[in-house]
Design an enzyme around this catalytic site. Structure first.
Site, PDB file in Angstrom:
ATOM      1  CB  SER A 161      48.694  27.367  34.424  1.00  0.00           C
ATOM      2  OG  SER A 161      48.840  28.725  34.064  1.00  0.00           O
TER       3      SER A 161
ATOM      4  CE1 TYR B 162      53.045  28.065  37.535  1.00  0.00           C
ATOM      5  CE2 TYR B 162      52.285  29.205  35.560  1.00  0.00           C
ATOM      6  CZ  TYR B 162      52.010  28.567  36.751  1.00  0.00           C
ATOM      7  OH  TYR B 162      50.706  28.413  37.174  1.00  0.00           O
TER       8      TYR B 162
END
Length: 201
Positions: free
Chosen positions: A149, A162
């Site tokens: 990501s 995250y």
């Protein structure tokens, strides 16, 4: 993505294949003539995704099937690898897309279990799949795509859990690339921006 071979009649495994990036990738691979196997925890959603692919791309791809699996469970992944090889043989492409983006919030508000959950799925899920399939793929070469990501490249407010899991995927992938090059396995790191769905596994 620069693959080592043309995709027609190749065998592709996609974790997180029931929705989001994984589902979109499955449609693209199938349209290019590859056989696709979708992996996710949600068997009902997987079945629907495969039915859609067959309807849309069935004339192009040699097969489209699915396997319900929690990639965070190492022994289950090992069992899946054996089952997959018995059915299809060694995969040519492995796409590790399963992941969750739950639990945003300030660090001090997040319990330790939130960090562990994201690491187990996002990071160890990727590690488990690679550990089970790399020894098989080394015999013939192939491609591995690990989905990280932009949060795995730069941290942001509220994403300590995250980002940590995705930074781990990034570091793992970059190191793995250097190890597998000599075996004819191309390792690609994909770092997308925000998606509508928080769960792809």
């Amino acid at each position: 993505m620069n693959f080592n071979h043309k995709l027609k009649d190749k065998k592709v495994i996609i974790t997180g294949g029931s929705s989001g990036i994984g589902r979109a990738a499955a449609g693209i691979f199938a349209g290019d003539g590859a056989g696709v196997s979708l992996v996710s925890r949600r068997g009902d959603v997987l079945r629907q995704a495969v039915d859609e692919i067959v309807k849309e791309r069935g004339g192009a791809c040699p097969f489209a099937d699915f396997f319900a699996l929690d990639v965070s469970k190492e022994e289950d992944v090992k069992d899946f690898a054996g089952k997959y090889v018995d059915i299809h043989g060694v995969p040519d492409v492995l796409v590790n897309c399963a992941g969750v983006a739950d639990h945003p919030g300030p660090f001090e508000d997040l319990p330790s279990r939130d960090f562990r959950e994201l690491m187990e799925i996002n990071f160890f899920g990727t590690v488990n799949m690679c550990r089970s399939f790399i020894p098989l793929m080394k015999k013939q070469g192939g491609d591995i795509v690990n989905v990280s990501s932009v949060a795995g490249l730069s941290g942001g407010y509220g994403f300590t859990a995250y980002s940590s899991s995705k930074f781990a995927v990034t570091g793992f992938t970059l190191s793995l690339r250097s190890e597998l090059k000599k075996h004819g396995i191309n390792v690609t790191l994909f770092c997308p921006a925000c998606m509508n769905s928080s769960r792809t596994g």
